[in-house]
Every structure is written in structure tokens, then in C-alpha cells.
Design a protein around this motif. Structure first.
Motif, mmCIF file in Angstrom:
data_model
loop_
_atom_site.group_PDB
_atom_site.id
_atom_site.type_symbol
_atom_site.label_atom_id
_atom_site.label_comp_id
_atom_site.label_asym_id
_atom_site.label_seq_id
_atom_site.Cartn_x
_atom_site.Cartn_y
_atom_site.Cartn_z
ATOM 1 N N MET A 1 7.220 -1.345 -27.750
ATOM 2 C CA MET A 1 7.419 -1.305 -27.187
ATOM 3 C C MET A 1 8.327 -2.409 -26.045
ATOM 4 O O MET A 1 6.396 -3.391 -26.746
ATOM 5 N N THR A 2 7.767 -2.720 -24.916
ATOM 6 C CA THR A 2 8.223 -4.098 -24.531
ATOM 7 C C THR A 2 7.441 -3.911 -22.738
ATOM 8 O O THR A 2 6.778 -2.087 -23.031
ATOM 9 N N ALA A 3 6.569 -5.407 -22.963
ATOM 10 C CA ALA A 3 5.856 -5.221 -21.892
ATOM 11 C C ALA A 3 6.297 -3.923 -20.091
ATOM 12 O O ALA A 3 6.996 -3.897 -19.993
ATOM 13 N N PRO A 4 5.091 -3.320 -19.521
ATOM 14 C CA PRO A 4 5.340 -2.497 -18.749
ATOM 15 C C PRO A 4 6.206 -2.982 -17.669
ATOM 16 O O PRO A 4 5.994 -4.217 -17.757
ATOM 17 N N VAL A 5 6.939 -2.616 -16.363
ATOM 18 C CA VAL A 5 7.882 -2.909 -15.087
ATOM 19 C C VAL A 5 6.705 -3.243 -14.215
ATOM 20 O O VAL A 5 6.710 -1.506 -14.412
ATOM 21 N N ARG A 6 6.563 -3.683 -13.743
ATOM 22 C CA ARG A 6 5.151 -3.445 -12.357
ATOM 23 C C ARG A 6 6.250 -4.120 -11.723
ATOM 24 O O ARG A 6 6.856 -4.967 -11.476
ATOM 25 N N LYS A 7 6.555 -3.345 -10.186
ATOM 26 C CA LYS A 7 7.273 -4.108 -8.927
ATOM 27 C C LYS A 7 6.792 -3.259 -7.915
ATOM 28 O O LYS A 7 6.381 -1.988 -8.035
ATOM 29 N N THR A 8 6.839 -3.558 -6.427
ATOM 30 C CA THR A 8 6.112 -3.267 -5.420
ATOM 31 C C THR A 8 7.399 -2.203 -5.217
ATOM 32 O O THR A 8 8.247 -2.187 -5.130
ATOM 33 N N GLU A 9 6.575 -1.572 -3.654
ATOM 34 C CA GLU A 9 7.224 -0.363 -3.317
ATOM 35 C C GLU A 9 9.086 -0.883 -2.824
ATOM 36 O O GLU A 9 9.873 -0.672 -2.636
ATOM 37 N N ALA A 10 8.467 -2.185 -2.048
ATOM 38 C CA ALA A 10 9.474 -2.689 -1.074
ATOM 39 C C ALA A 10 10.147 -3.094 -2.215
ATOM 40 O O ALA A 10 11.644 -2.808 -2.304
ATOM 41 N N TYR A 21 16.002 5.706 -5.373
ATOM 42 C CA TYR A 21 14.612 6.380 -5.392
ATOM 43 C C TYR A 21 13.439 7.402 -4.663
ATOM 44 O O TYR A 21 12.669 7.356 -5.175
ATOM 45 N N ALA A 22 14.404 8.423 -3.961
ATOM 46 C CA ALA A 22 13.591 9.378 -3.788
ATOM 47 C C ALA A 22 13.292 10.462 -4.907
ATOM 48 O O ALA A 22 11.958 10.889 -5.086
ATOM 49 N N ILE A 23 14.258 10.100 -6.528
ATOM 50 C CA ILE A 23 13.709 11.015 -7.405
ATOM 51 C C ILE A 23 12.731 9.703 -8.441
ATOM 52 O O ILE A 23 12.346 10.818 -8.931
ATOM 53 N N CYS A 24 13.378 8.748 -8.469
ATOM 54 C CA CYS A 24 11.923 7.956 -9.251
ATOM 55 C C CYS A 24 11.153 7.830 -9.543
ATOM 56 O O CYS A 24 10.261 7.610 -9.726
ATOM 57 N N ARG A 25 10.850 7.466 -7.665
ATOM 58 C CA ARG A 25 9.460 6.798 -6.799
ATOM 59 C C ARG A 25 8.925 7.592 -6.651
ATOM 60 O O ARG A 25 7.680 7.219 -6.454
ATOM 61 N N CYS A 26 9.839 8.824 -6.104
ATOM 62 C CA CYS A 26 9.362 9.799 -4.945
ATOM 63 C C CYS A 26 8.999 11.797 -5.601
ATOM 64 O O CYS A 26 8.362 12.496 -5.372
ATOM 65 N N SER A 27 9.394 11.828 -6.829
ATOM 66 C CA SER A 27 9.585 13.064 -8.122
ATOM 67 C C SER A 27 9.833 13.720 -7.261
ATOM 68 O O SER A 27 10.657 14.584 -7.804
ATOM 69 N N ALA A 28 11.097 13.082 -6.688
ATOM 70 C CA ALA A 28 12.130 14.818 -5.809
ATOM 71 C C ALA A 28 13.238 14.790 -7.005
ATOM 72 O O ALA A 28 13.143 14.574 -7.662
ATOM 73 N N THR A 29 13.934 15.542 -6.710
ATOM 74 C CA THR A 29 15.001 16.608 -7.728
ATOM 75 C C THR A 29 16.882 16.774 -7.051
ATOM 76 O O THR A 29 16.300 17.245 -5.774
ATOM 77 N N GLU A 30 17.609 15.901 -7.425
ATOM 78 C CA GLU A 30 18.338 16.010 -6.905
ATOM 79 C C GLU A 30 19.540 17.856 -6.484
ATOM 80 O O GLU A 30 19.000 18.312 -7.905
ATOM 81 N N PRO A 31 19.895 18.315 -5.930
ATOM 82 C CA PRO A 31 20.077 19.652 -6.402
ATOM 83 C C PRO A 31 20.764 20.379 -7.931
ATOM 84 O O PRO A 31 21.716 18.790 -8.104
ATOM 85 N N PRO A 32 21.038 20.998 -8.140
ATOM 86 C CA PRO A 32 22.171 21.293 -9.669
ATOM 87 C C PRO A 32 23.142 20.977 -9.661
ATOM 88 O O PRO A 32 23.479 21.179 -8.437
ATOM 89 N N PHE A 33 24.024 20.919 -10.149
ATOM 90 C CA PHE A 33 25.783 21.176 -10.357
ATOM 91 C C PHE A 33 26.320 19.319 -9.376
ATOM 92 O O PHE A 33 26.704 19.724 -9.519
ATOM 93 N N HIS A 103 9.666 8.819 -12.061
ATOM 94 C CA HIS A 103 10.628 10.111 -12.371
ATOM 95 C C HIS A 103 11.551 10.411 -13.272
ATOM 96 O O HIS A 103 12.693 9.754 -12.312
ATOM 97 N N LEU A 104 11.492 11.189 -14.100
ATOM 98 C CA LEU A 104 12.852 11.903 -14.588
ATOM 99 C C LEU A 104 13.647 12.550 -14.291
ATOM 100 O O LEU A 104 14.361 13.403 -14.010
ATOM 101 N N GLY A 105 12.308 14.131 -14.535
ATOM 102 C CA GLY A 105 12.981 15.264 -14.442
ATOM 103 C C GLY A 105 11.657 15.977 -15.364
ATOM 104 O O GLY A 105 9.861 15.868 -14.771
ATOM 105 N N HIS A 106 11.592 17.032 -15.864
ATOM 106 C CA HIS A 106 10.366 17.879 -16.719
ATOM 107 C C HIS A 106 11.067 18.423 -18.164
ATOM 108 O O HIS A 106 12.570 18.194 -18.103
#
Length: 131
Positions: A1-10, A21-33, A103-106
Motif C-alpha cells: 500500500m502506498t502512502a495516503p494522498v493528501r491535498k487541499t480542497e483548492a 470534484y462533485a462526485i469524488c470530494r462531495c459524494s455526488a452521483t452521476e445520473p444512470p446510463f 468517493h467512488l460509489g456504493h
């Protein structure tokens, strides 16, 4: 396992598209299909769009009919982190990149054998590398 990736929100905002950004950092979901990989069948590896960590192999991908890329297992158990998610009045298990916490999904318990799991992942959270 590699070291954790740490970055600022900016830094994340500068590196990711608004949708990523909305999906990965804010847990949004893209519409299906609608995502690039829901009906993608090439041989290769799906990695985290934010940090590049290898997450899912195309050999574990299947058509779940959900409209999102679905996998019955990650490449390695350590590649993803699972978290309880009580948002939207539901009890689900969130799937995040273990390296950068994107965030990737569920994951759901209605997938095919041999695991019985369905990792339901947003296309916008992924980058594909052909074999």
C-alpha cells in the motif's frame, strides 16, 4: 500500500473537472446510463481519477442493469475503503478510494457469484487504462 494522498480542497478543485470534484470530494452521483464506463467493455484496469490508484479489473466488471459501472470485487481488498452511509434516509455502504479517500460509489449485496457483491461506481470517479 502506498502512502495516503493528501491535498487541499483548492488543489482537488484545480485538478478535477467540476463533475469529478462533485462526485469524488462531495459524494455526488452521476445520473444512470450517462457515464463513460457504464457500457464499456475493453480489457484493462479502472483506476481512481483523482490519484490514479488501481481499483477494479475489467475481468470483474459486469452489466448489472443499474446504469453505472458495476464490479463484483475490487482488484485488492485494500484498494477501497468501506464506510457506513446514512444519507438520503437510506442505509448503504459507501466505497472510497483507500489512497485518497475519494468517493467512488456504493456496494450492495445483490451481485453475482462468487462474491454476491455489486460495487456500483460512478464513471466520473474512474480512469481507464487498457491492458
Amino acid at each position: 500500500m502506498t502512502a495516503p494522498v493528501r491535498k487541499t480542497e483548492a488543489e482537488w478543485q484545480a485538478e478535477l473537472s467540476p463533475e469529478q470534484y462533485a462526485i469524488c470530494r462531495c459524494s455526488a452521483t452521476e445520473p444512470p446510463f450517462t457515464g463513460a464506463f457504464w457500457d464499456h467493455h475493453a480489457d484493462g484496469v479502472y483506476g481512481c481519477v483523482a490519484c490514479g490508484a488501481a481499483l477494479f479489473d475489467s475481468t470483474a466488471k459486469y452489466d448489472s442493469g443499474s446504469g453505472w459501472p458495476s464490479y463484483w470485487q475490487p482488484m485488492a481488498r485494500e484498494a477501497v475503503a468501506l464506510k457506513e452511509d446514512g444519507s438520503h434516509g437510506m442505509r448503504r455502504t459507501e466505497v472510497c478510494c483507500a489512497a485518497c479517500d475519494s468517493h467512488l460509489g456504493h456496494v450492495f449485496p445483490d451481485g453475482p457469484k462468487p462474491t454476491g457483491l455489486r460495487y456500483c461506481i460512478n464513471s466520473a470517479a474512474l480512469r481507464f487504462r487498457p491492458r
